[in-house]
Scaffold this motif. Structure first.
Motif, PDB file in Angstrom:
ATOM      1  N   ILE A  78      20.697  -1.107 -12.654  1.00 21.98           N
ATOM      2  CA  ILE A  78      21.861  -0.293 -12.318  1.00 21.98           C
ATOM      3  C   ILE A  78      22.284   0.480 -13.560  1.00 21.98           C
ATOM      4  CG2 ILE A  78      22.686  -1.831 -10.481  1.00 21.98           C
ATOM      5  CD1 ILE A  78      24.644  -3.048 -12.477  1.00 21.98           C
ATOM      6  N   GLU A  79      23.268   1.344 -13.419  1.00 28.47           N
ATOM      7  CA  GLU A  79      23.779   2.109 -14.564  1.00 28.47           C
ATOM      8  C   GLU A  79      24.833   1.262 -15.269  1.00 28.47           C
ATOM      9  OE1 GLU A  79      23.822   4.870 -17.339  1.00 28.47           O
ATOM     10  OE2 GLU A  79      22.495   4.953 -15.581  1.00 28.47           O
ATOM     11  N   TYR A  80      24.419   0.508 -16.275  1.00 27.26           N
ATOM     12  CA  TYR A  80      25.321  -0.408 -16.974  1.00 27.26           C
ATOM     13  C   TYR A  80      26.306   0.355 -17.853  1.00 27.26           C
ATOM     14  CZ  TYR A  80      22.387  -4.338 -15.543  1.00 27.26           C
ATOM     15  OH  TYR A  80      21.712  -5.275 -14.797  1.00 27.26           O
ATOM     16  N   SER A  81      27.531  -0.162 -17.906  1.00 22.89           N
ATOM     17  CA  SER A  81      28.560   0.380 -18.793  1.00 22.89           C
ATOM     18  C   SER A  81      29.670  -0.659 -18.900  1.00 22.89           C
ATOM     19  CB  SER A  81      29.125   1.689 -18.233  1.00 22.89           C
ATOM     20  OG  SER A  81      30.000   1.427 -17.144  1.00 22.89           O
ATOM     21  N   PRO A  82      30.580  -0.503 -19.867  1.00 28.06           N
ATOM     22  CA  PRO A  82      31.722  -1.430 -19.922  1.00 28.06           C
ATOM     23  C   PRO A  82      32.544  -1.426 -18.645  1.00 28.06           C
ATOM     24  CG  PRO A  82      31.549  -0.179 -21.958  1.00 28.06           C
ATOM     25  CD  PRO A  82      30.558   0.418 -21.009  1.00 28.06           C
ATOM     26  N   LEU A  83      32.606  -0.291 -17.962  1.00 29.48           N
ATOM     27  CA  LEU A  83      33.358  -0.231 -16.712  1.00 29.48           C
ATOM     28  C   LEU A  83      32.687  -1.055 -15.625  1.00 29.48           C
ATOM     29  CD1 LEU A  83      34.195   3.587 -16.711  1.00 29.48           C
ATOM     30  CD2 LEU A  83      35.597   1.698 -17.547  1.00 29.48           C
ATOM     31  N   VAL A  84      31.356  -1.030 -15.590  1.00 30.08           N
ATOM     32  CA  VAL A  84      30.611  -1.844 -14.619  1.00 30.08           C
ATOM     33  C   VAL A  84      30.830  -3.328 -14.903  1.00 30.08           C
ATOM     34  CG1 VAL A  84      28.290  -2.516 -13.872  1.00 30.08           C
ATOM     35  CG2 VAL A  84      28.885  -0.091 -14.091  1.00 30.08           C
ATOM     36  N   PHE A  85      30.751  -3.715 -16.181  1.00 28.25           N
ATOM     37  CA  PHE A  85      30.964  -5.125 -16.525  1.00 28.25           C
ATOM     38  C   PHE A  85      32.390  -5.569 -16.184  1.00 28.25           C
ATOM     39  CE2 PHE A  85      27.539  -4.212 -19.794  1.00 28.25           C
ATOM     40  CZ  PHE A  85      26.559  -4.934 -19.142  1.00 28.25           C
ATOM     41  N   SER A  86      33.355  -4.667 -16.297  1.00 26.53           N
ATOM     42  CA  SER A  86      34.724  -5.058 -15.954  1.00 26.53           C
ATOM     43  C   SER A  86      34.864  -5.300 -14.450  1.00 26.53           C
ATOM     44  CB  SER A  86      35.719  -3.991 -16.426  1.00 26.53           C
ATOM     45  OG  SER A  86      35.625  -2.819 -15.664  1.00 26.53           O
ATOM     46  N   GLU A  87      34.101  -4.569 -13.652  1.00 27.39           N
ATOM     47  CA  GLU A  87      34.113  -4.840 -12.211  1.00 27.39           C
ATOM     48  C   GLU A  87      33.437  -6.177 -11.908  1.00 27.39           C
ATOM     49  OE1 GLU A  87      35.824  -3.057  -9.950  1.00 27.39           O
ATOM     50  OE2 GLU A  87      36.510  -1.990 -11.743  1.00 27.39           O
ATOM     51  N   GLN A  88      32.383  -6.500 -12.672  1.00 27.37           N
ATOM     52  CA  GLN A  88      31.765  -7.827 -12.518  1.00 27.37           C
ATOM     53  C   GLN A  88      32.774  -8.926 -12.817  1.00 27.37           C
ATOM     54  OE1 GLN A  88      28.915  -8.979 -15.498  1.00 27.37           O
ATOM     55  NE2 GLN A  88      28.910 -11.073 -14.734  1.00 27.37           N
ATOM     56  N   LEU A  89      33.550  -8.734 -13.880  1.00 24.18           N
ATOM     57  CA  LEU A  89      34.568  -9.725 -14.229  1.00 24.18           C
ATOM     58  C   LEU A  89      35.520  -9.948 -13.058  1.00 24.18           C
ATOM     59  CD1 LEU A  89      36.277 -11.510 -16.101  1.00 24.18           C
ATOM     60  CD2 LEU A  89      37.257  -9.401 -17.066  1.00 24.18           C
ATOM     61  N   GLY A  90      35.971  -8.860 -12.442  1.00 26.47           N
ATOM     62  CA  GLY A  90      36.879  -9.006 -11.311  1.00 26.47           C
ATOM     63  C   GLY A  90      36.246  -9.734 -10.145  1.00 26.47           C
ATOM     64  N   GLU A  91      34.984  -9.423  -9.860  1.00 25.71           N
ATOM     65  CA  GLU A  91      34.304 -10.109  -8.751  1.00 25.71           C
ATOM     66  C   GLU A  91      34.077 -11.581  -9.066  1.00 25.71           C
ATOM     67  OE1 GLU A  91      30.908  -8.395  -6.967  1.00 25.71           O
ATOM     68  OE2 GLU A  91      31.827  -6.426  -6.670  1.00 25.71           O
ATOM     69  N   LEU A  92      33.801 -11.897 -10.327  1.00 25.37           N
ATOM     70  CA  LEU A  92      33.638 -13.302 -10.694  1.00 25.37           C
ATOM     71  C   LEU A  92      34.964 -14.044 -10.522  1.00 25.37           C
ATOM     72  CD1 LEU A  92      31.917 -15.606 -11.863  1.00 25.37           C
ATOM     73  CD2 LEU A  92      32.600 -14.824 -14.154  1.00 25.37           C
ATOM     74  N   MET A  93      36.060 -13.448 -10.942  1.00 21.65           N
ATOM     75  CA  MET A  93      37.364 -14.074 -10.743  1.00 21.65           C
ATOM     76  C   MET A  93      37.637 -14.290  -9.256  1.00 21.65           C
ATOM     77  SD  MET A  93      39.622 -12.114 -13.685  1.00 21.65           S
ATOM     78  CE  MET A  93      41.172 -12.911 -13.227  1.00 21.65           C
ATOM     79  N   ASP A  94      37.279 -13.301  -8.430  1.00 22.01           N
ATOM     80  CA  ASP A  94      37.453 -13.465  -6.988  1.00 22.01           C
ATOM     81  C   ASP A  94      36.648 -14.653  -6.476  1.00 22.01           C
ATOM     82  OD1 ASP A  94      39.043 -11.199  -6.960  1.00 22.01           O
ATOM     83  OD2 ASP A  94      37.445  -9.867  -6.262  1.00 22.01           O
ATOM     84  N   ALA A  95      35.394 -14.749  -6.912  1.00 29.11           N
ATOM     85  CA  ALA A  95      34.517 -15.824  -6.446  1.00 29.11           C
ATOM     86  C   ALA A  95      35.029 -17.191  -6.880  1.00 29.11           C
ATOM     87  CB  ALA A  95      33.098 -15.598  -6.962  1.00 29.11           C
ATOM     88  N   LEU A  96      35.724 -17.226  -8.027  1.00 23.63           N
ATOM     89  CA  LEU A  96      36.255 -18.481  -8.551  1.00 23.63           C
ATOM     90  C   LEU A  96      37.671 -18.768  -8.043  1.00 23.63           C
ATOM     91  CD1 LEU A  96      35.038 -18.064 -12.241  1.00 23.63           C
ATOM     92  CD2 LEU A  96      34.173 -19.742 -10.601  1.00 23.63           C
ATOM     93  N   GLY A  97      38.224 -17.847  -7.263  1.00 20.08           N
ATOM     94  CA  GLY A  97      39.567 -18.044  -6.748  1.00 20.08           C
ATOM     95  C   GLY A  97      40.651 -17.870  -7.789  1.00 20.08           C
ATOM     96  N   LEU A  98      40.407 -17.038  -8.799  1.00 21.60           N
ATOM     97  CA  LEU A  98      41.361 -16.820  -9.882  1.00 21.60           C
ATOM     98  C   LEU A  98      42.097 -15.503  -9.655  1.00 21.60           C
ATOM     99  CD1 LEU A  98      39.123 -17.776 -12.939  1.00 21.60           C
ATOM    100  CD2 LEU A  98      40.966 -19.156 -11.958  1.00 21.60           C
ATOM    101  N   GLU A  99      43.386 -15.583  -9.365  1.00 20.02           N
ATOM    102  CA  GLU A  99      44.171 -14.360  -9.219  1.00 20.02           C
ATOM    103  C   GLU A  99      44.418 -13.715 -10.570  1.00 20.02           C
ATOM    104  OE1 GLU A  99      47.725 -14.954  -7.022  1.00 20.02           O
ATOM    105  OE2 GLU A  99      46.702 -15.736  -5.242  1.00 20.02           O
ATOM    106  N   ALA A 100      44.633 -14.531 -11.606  1.00 21.45           N
ATOM    107  CA  ALA A 100      44.892 -14.027 -12.955  1.00 21.45           C
ATOM    108  C   ALA A 100      44.411 -15.066 -13.958  1.00 21.45           C
ATOM    109  CB  ALA A 100      46.372 -13.727 -13.161  1.00 21.45           C
ATOM    110  N   ALA A 101      44.130 -14.612 -15.181  1.00 25.65           N
ATOM    111  CA  ALA A 101      43.638 -15.518 -16.219  1.00 25.65           C
ATOM    112  C   ALA A 101      43.879 -14.899 -17.586  1.00 25.65           C
ATOM    113  CB  ALA A 101      42.145 -15.803 -16.025  1.00 25.65           C
ATOM    114  N   HIS A 102      43.780 -15.722 -18.618  1.00 27.35           N
ATOM    115  CA  HIS A 102      43.718 -15.228 -19.990  1.00 27.35           C
ATOM    116  C   HIS A 102      42.297 -14.734 -20.255  1.00 27.35           C
ATOM    117  CE1 HIS A 102      47.579 -17.133 -20.649  1.00 27.35           C
ATOM    118  NE2 HIS A 102      47.085 -18.349 -20.445  1.00 27.35           N
TER     119      HIS A 102
END
Length: 293
Positions: A78-102
């Motif tokens: 895929i076209e990797y970028s910091p913006l793409v990785f930030s979307e991965q972070l959000g999806e990982l939080m969703d998968a883990l059931g984390l609404e917010a985190a440090h």
């Protein structure tokens, strides 16, 4: 000490995300109410936090993970970028059931964390930027350091990675007094990741991010969460002047300069000090002994 002894008691597992496939995570402190997500640098892997998870897991729910395209996470082309990785972070939080985190990110991880905090401020409690990328280089030395990093990475992309090229890349991370940390185990681990056919396919795309660094500068004025810039006097890229210039753009930011010998991997090079600072910051939002901006 072996990485695996450092991580004794940490659970390693895979989490399925909506768009980025399987993501490898390391987790400790399950049941603790406050969660910290730790993010590694470019071409790195979750073992960058091998020396921190058990200690910090005594007081926090802590997770480190491999970015997509890295370590043992899936590696789509895929076209990797910091913006793409930030979307991965959000999806990982969703998968883990984390609404917010440090959030605590080193290098690329800090870059990603800052972008995520700009776009999703409601999901970020406290933000630690650890020798982070994505800030303007303000000195001639910083420009030379960036060119040196590009050259080191190209040795592992344009040619088949070797123990020598991986050693050089890892030694770049470390203070000269910490080169003993670049041992056979760490070299073998990273070389194994680099030699995977899937890594070979995506590595040129990922390394292209470095060449495009200034296309993805963090809009610090848009941050609603005042970060802690955890820095070192010997960071081999983005020196203290760059960190101070970035911190002055966000009201109430703090800068903590590591006292122990460390360069680009302070969490690994001086883990006791890093863990103490992280505990204080993620508990209170303040850190004693911060440097002036």
């Amino acid at each position: 000490m072996s990485l695996w002894l450092d991580m004794l008691g940490v659970e390693i597992r895979f989490v399925e995300t909506k768009s980025f496939g399987r993501i490898r995570i390391a987790e400790a402190g399950c049941g603790n109410p406050e969660t910290i997500l730790f993010m590694h640098g470019i071409n790195g892997h979750l073992e960058a936090y091998a020396k921190n998870l058990v200690s910090l897991g005594r007081n926090f729910h802590v997770l480190a993970f491999d970015f997509v395209g890295h370590g043992l996470s899936d590696k789509p082309v895929i076209e990797y970028s910091p913006l793409v990785f930030s979307e991965q972070l959000g999806e990982l939080m969703d998968a883990l059931g984390l609404e917010a985190a440090h959030l605590s990110g080193e290098s690329l991880g800090g870059w990603v964390s800052a972008f995520f905090a700009v776009k999703y401020p409601e999901r970020v409690k406290r933000l630690m930027l650890n020798t982070a990328a994505g800030i303007p280089v303000v000195s001639e030395k910083g420009k030379a350091d960036l060119a040196n990093l590009i050259a080191l990475n190209q040795r592992n992309v344009q040619a088949m990675p070797t123990r020598d090229s991986v050693r050089a890349r890892l030694e770049w991370l470390m203070h000269e007094n910490n080169r003993a940390l670049v041992n056979d185990e760490l070299i073998s681990l990273r070389l194994g990741f680099y030699l995977m056919p899937e890594t070979q396919r995506v590595a040129p795309i990922i390394n292209g991010i470095i060449n495009r660094h200034d296309e993805f500068l963090v809009p610090f004025e848009q941050l609603q969460t005042a970060p802690l810039f955890l820095w070192t006097a010997d960071n081999p890229i983005h020196d203290l002047d760059a960190a101070r210039a970035a911190a002055r753009r966000v009201p109430d930011s703090q800068i903590y300069v590591m006292e122990g010998d460390s360069a680009h991997w302070p969490q690994y090079e001086a883990p006791d000090e890093f863990d103490r600072v992280a505990t204080e910051f993620f508990t209170t939002g303040k850190v004693s002994g911060c440097a002036p901006l």
